[in-house]
Design a protein around this motif. Structure first.
Motif, short mmCIF file in Angstrom:
data_model
loop_
_atom_site.label_atom_id
_atom_site.label_comp_id
_atom_site.label_asym_id
_atom_site.label_seq_id
_atom_site.Cartn_x
_atom_site.Cartn_y
_atom_site.Cartn_z
N UNK A 56 0.82 -1.21 0.00
CA UNK A 56 0.00 0.00 0.00
C UNK A 56 0.85 1.26 0.00
N UNK A 57 1.87 1.25 0.83
CA UNK A 57 2.74 2.42 0.92
C UNK A 57 3.38 2.71 -0.42
N UNK A 58 3.79 1.63 -1.05
CA UNK A 58 4.41 1.77 -2.37
C UNK A 58 3.39 2.35 -3.36
N UNK A 59 2.16 1.83 -3.29
CA UNK A 59 1.11 2.34 -4.16
C UNK A 59 0.91 3.84 -3.91
N UNK A 60 0.85 4.20 -2.61
CA UNK A 60 0.71 5.61 -2.25
C UNK A 60 1.88 6.42 -2.79
N UNK A 61 3.07 5.84 -2.73
CA UNK A 61 4.25 6.56 -3.23
C UNK A 61 4.17 6.80 -4.73
N UNK A 62 3.75 5.76 -5.47
CA UNK A 62 3.58 5.94 -6.92
C UNK A 62 2.64 7.11 -7.19
N UNK A 63 1.56 7.15 -6.41
CA UNK A 63 0.57 8.21 -6.64
C UNK A 63 1.17 9.57 -6.29
N UNK A 64 1.89 9.64 -5.15
CA UNK A 64 2.52 10.90 -4.76
C UNK A 64 3.52 11.36 -5.82
N UNK A 65 4.18 10.41 -6.46
CA UNK A 65 5.18 10.77 -7.46
C UNK A 65 4.55 11.13 -8.80
N UNK A 66 3.24 11.01 -8.90
CA UNK A 66 2.60 11.51 -10.12
C UNK A 66 1.86 10.48 -10.95
N UNK A 67 1.64 9.29 -10.39
CA UNK A 67 0.81 8.32 -11.09
C UNK A 67 -0.65 8.57 -10.75
N UNK A 68 -1.53 8.26 -11.69
CA UNK A 68 -2.94 8.19 -11.33
C UNK A 68 -3.18 6.78 -10.79
N UNK A 69 -4.30 6.62 -10.09
CA UNK A 69 -4.59 5.29 -9.56
C UNK A 69 -4.76 4.28 -10.70
N UNK A 97 -7.80 1.18 -7.62
CA UNK A 97 -8.49 2.35 -8.16
C UNK A 97 -9.44 2.96 -7.13
N UNK A 98 -9.81 2.15 -6.15
CA UNK A 98 -10.75 2.68 -5.13
C UNK A 98 -10.01 3.15 -3.88
N UNK A 99 -8.69 2.95 -3.86
CA UNK A 99 -7.95 3.31 -2.66
C UNK A 99 -7.87 4.82 -2.50
N UNK A 100 -7.89 5.22 -1.25
CA UNK A 100 -7.63 6.61 -0.94
C UNK A 100 -6.11 6.77 -0.85
N UNK A 101 -5.52 7.67 -1.65
CA UNK A 101 -4.06 7.76 -1.67
C UNK A 101 -3.46 8.05 -0.29
N UNK A 102 -4.16 8.86 0.49
CA UNK A 102 -3.58 9.21 1.80
C UNK A 102 -3.60 8.00 2.73
N UNK A 103 -4.68 7.19 2.63
CA UNK A 103 -4.73 5.95 3.42
C UNK A 103 -3.66 4.98 2.95
N UNK A 104 -3.49 4.90 1.62
CA UNK A 104 -2.48 3.99 1.07
C UNK A 104 -1.10 4.39 1.59
#
Ligand SMILES: Nc1ncnc2c1ncn2[C@@H]1O[C@H](COP(=O)(O)OP(=O)(O)OP(=O)(O)O)[C@@H](O)[C@H]1O
Ligand SMILES: [Mg+2]
Lengths: 391, 232
Positions: free
Chosen positions: A278-291, A378-385
């Motif tokens: 999850x953290x990694x997923x959140x990191x991808x999103x923070x770095x500029x990926x869409x879900x 796709x349903x994850x909340x990035x901040x929770x991830x």
């Protein structure tokens, strides 16, 4: 996409053992499915070749009442060989068989048999009919190994047979077994003996008569002959197709189980990945990926198992498959008991189409199985991830 | 220095669902951050620092009110636009580093540049520059599990800085570090702020961090309580 492939590759290799376990399971599926399918194709091929060589040649003419599954039809199924066939018969391109019912008495027992009259000098079948071309007091006969087993006879043995000639009169005589041959075609072995055609014709008082004709050349145009029905190769080998189809259906269950195991492993990995990373997923999103892009990345990652499995399979599977094709797969059980056309050793045949379609189907299924759990991202909340707090 | 608002927050409210009711984490924040600031959200646990930082980082959206980042209204961005804003203009530094464990230091720092489609040669130069800034140019082949916490956080800083973003958002960047490493990292960030004019916004309750901030924004119960600006 290129980037996703690159990242997916890094992630997979980085995951180490787990990746390789999945890849190995999946690659077994690849190799076993291709091998088993190859065996079926090889079997089909071998059964048809054997039938051609021992039983049906390029096709047959049957006297209209002849029915191989109805022994009572045999008594009536004979007719003079039509003029139209004489030329081909003379050149050895067509062989008449006279087929009549009879009885054999092995060790005092009684057993119904079919007596087949065959031209001893024929070259159409691989049957050792030349062993009938001999002068003995008893009637020379050849039998298949299956038949030899049931009547417990060996070469040189003399046995009594009884038959009923064209007028319905019973007669009896001795045969001497001059050869026992062995084929992969039970239909030419079980419950039958082969004797010289002319001898049988005179025993039956049916000179110049026959029940079926087998020709070598299936392409040749022949006139329709009254009273005789043409049976082409496809009709005569329909039973093989049916048998292969039945066997393939049974195998499909095996493929399904193999595939299910492989897919469970992939599915499990995906579900666990999404949970643990999850953290990694959140990191991808923070770095500029869409879900959606992360879903794509995970799907590519899962699907790549199939690609790696294909490569691994190529490494050990191709030599294995090639070796099997060359040396054959010898079945651990005695196949003569099977009652169907099957050799003890089968030579699998693999087509490029078979290999490509197997790889494509497995890769597609892997892609779907990888995508399915990834949709959760796709349903994850990035901040929770990012906090890694999802359950 | 030119005074332009790079972050403008107006009447920002953020509510989280809590069972049947709602919990108000941010309750009408008003805040302007200008380009080149080295500012921090300071306050006790639960005061809403992370929540505010996440909204500025377009990882979350306001319940009401507005948050403009580089002129864009966070609440009105599509997910694609938000991702683009993060990719091109924002750098993140997390308390737990959030490095990709299977990637080398080099690959971790390179990652944001891959997303931006830089050429291989540009990437190489930028990654090496960035690792020079944080003093880790000799560790490019190491993987995060082989590094100390301080080194990991320096890699994370390099990753955040490599694309020279307009804003770096750092949530408790020193929480897992000892004093020496904390000072080291903060000095690096002060230098980068001065040389690259990057705006830094922290969320912290660490005194060491607070001592480096030029502007301290004290949050209390989802509101800006008071501010302190360090005279130059
Ligand atoms: N996703 C969420 N759902 C429900 N409540 C939340 C959520 N995120 C934060 N909160 C609540 O909002 C409040 C503010 O949280 P936030 O994480 O912003 O605090 P913080 O100032 O960063 O605290 P800390 O110093 O402990 O990190 C807290 O009371 C927290 O419980
Ligand atoms: Mg916080």
């Amino acid at each position: 996409m290129k980037l996703a492939i690159r990242l997916a590759y890094r992630n997979l290799i980085g995951a180490g053992l787990r990746t390789w376990l999945n890849v190995i399971v999946l690659s077994f599926s690849f190799v076993i499915i291709i091998f088993m399918k190859g065996v079926m194709i090889g079997w089909d091929n071998q059964a048809k070749t054997d039938m051609t060589n021992y039983e049906i040649g390029g096709g047959q003419y049957w006297y209209k009442t002849y029915d191989p599954f109805d022994p009572f039809s045999l008594t009536e199924s004979h007719a003079p060989i039509p003029e139209e066939f004489k030329e081909e018969i003379a050149s050895g391109e067509m062989e008449p068989f006279l087929i009549v019912p009879g009885t054999i008495y092995p060790q005092g027992r009684l057993q119904s048999i079919v007596i087949k009259g065959i031209n001893p000098r024929q070259t159409l079948f691989l049957l050792p009919s030349h062993k009938l071309d001999t002068i003995t007091e008893a009637i020379p006969a050849i039998i298949g190994s299956l038949m030899a087993k049931t009547i417990k006879a060996s070469a040189g043995d003399q046995l009594t047979i009884r038959w009923r000639d064209v007028n319905g009169t019973f007669d009896a005589g001795d045969i001497v077994i001059t050869e026992i041959f062995s084929t992969n075609v039970p239909a030419v072995e079980s419950g039958q003996i082969y004797v010289p055609l002319e001898k049988l014709q005179s025993m039956m008082m049916m000179p110049g008569e026959a029940t079926i004709m087998t020709f070598r050349d299936s392409e040749k145009n022949r006139p329709a002959v009254d009273g005789w029905t043409v049976k082409n190769k496809a009709e005569l080998t329909a039973s093989v197709d049916k048998m292969i189809k039945t066997k393939s259906a049974g195998q499909t269950i095996l493929y399904a189980i193999l595939l299910l195991l492989a897919m469970l492993a992939i599915f499990d990995t995906q579900v666990l990945s999404i949970f643990r990373r999850q953290k990694e997923i959140g990191t991808y999103i923070a770095l500029g990926y869409t879900r959606q892009q992360v879903v794509g990345l995970f799907t590519v990652e899962g699907t790549m198992h199939a690609v790696l499995a294909a490569l691994l399979s190529a490494a050990y599977g191709l030599p294995f498959l090639a070796w099997m094709a060359k040396n054959g797969w010898t079945m651990p059980i005695d196949t003569s008991e099977f009652g169907m056309a099957i050799a003890q050793t089968l030579y699998p045949i693999y087509s490029i189409g078979l290999i490509i379609s197997t790889v494509l189907i497995l890769t597609t299924v892997t892609a779907i199985v990888s995508y399915w759990p990834s949709r959760r991202i796709a349903k994850m909340n990035p901040t929770d991830a990012l906090r890694g707090k999802l359950q | 220095m030119e005074i332009s608002p790079i972050i403008r927050i107006e009447k920002l409210v953020k509510k989280f669902p809590m069972g049947k009711s709602e919990f108000t984490a941010l309750n009408g924040i008003e805040l302007i951050i200008t380009r080149g600031e080295f500012a921090g959200l300071v306050g006790p646990s639960g005061s809403g620092k992370t929540t505010l930082l996440n909204i500025v980082g377009s990882l979350d959206v306001p319940s009401s009110g507005e948050a403009f980042v580089l002129g864009r209204s966070i609440g009105n961005l599509t997910t694609k636009e938000a991702a683009r804003l993060r990719k091109e203009n924002l750098g993140f530094i997390f308390q737990s580093y959030n490095l990709l464990a299977v990637y080398t230091v080099y690959e971790n720092v390179e990652f944001p540049l891959l997303l931006l489609n830089y050429s291989a040669s540009d990437r190489k130069k930028m990654v090496m520059d960035s690792l020079e800034w944080v003093g880790l140019a000799d560790k490019i082949k190491s993987k995060p599990p082989q590094l100390s916490g301080g080194e990991c956080q320096r890699v994370a800083i390099a990753r955040a800085m490599v694309k020279k973003p307009s804003i770096v958002l750092a949530d408790e960047p020193t929480a897992n570090l000892d004093a020496a490493n904390s000072h080291n990292i903060l000095k690096t960030m002060v230098t980068l702020n001065r040389e690259l004019k990057t705006t830094f916004l922290f969320a912290t309750h660490d005194d060491k961090v607070i001592s480096y901030l030029r502007r301290k924004i004290f949050l209390l119960d989802g509101n800006v309580d008071r501010e302190e600006i360090k005279p130059n």
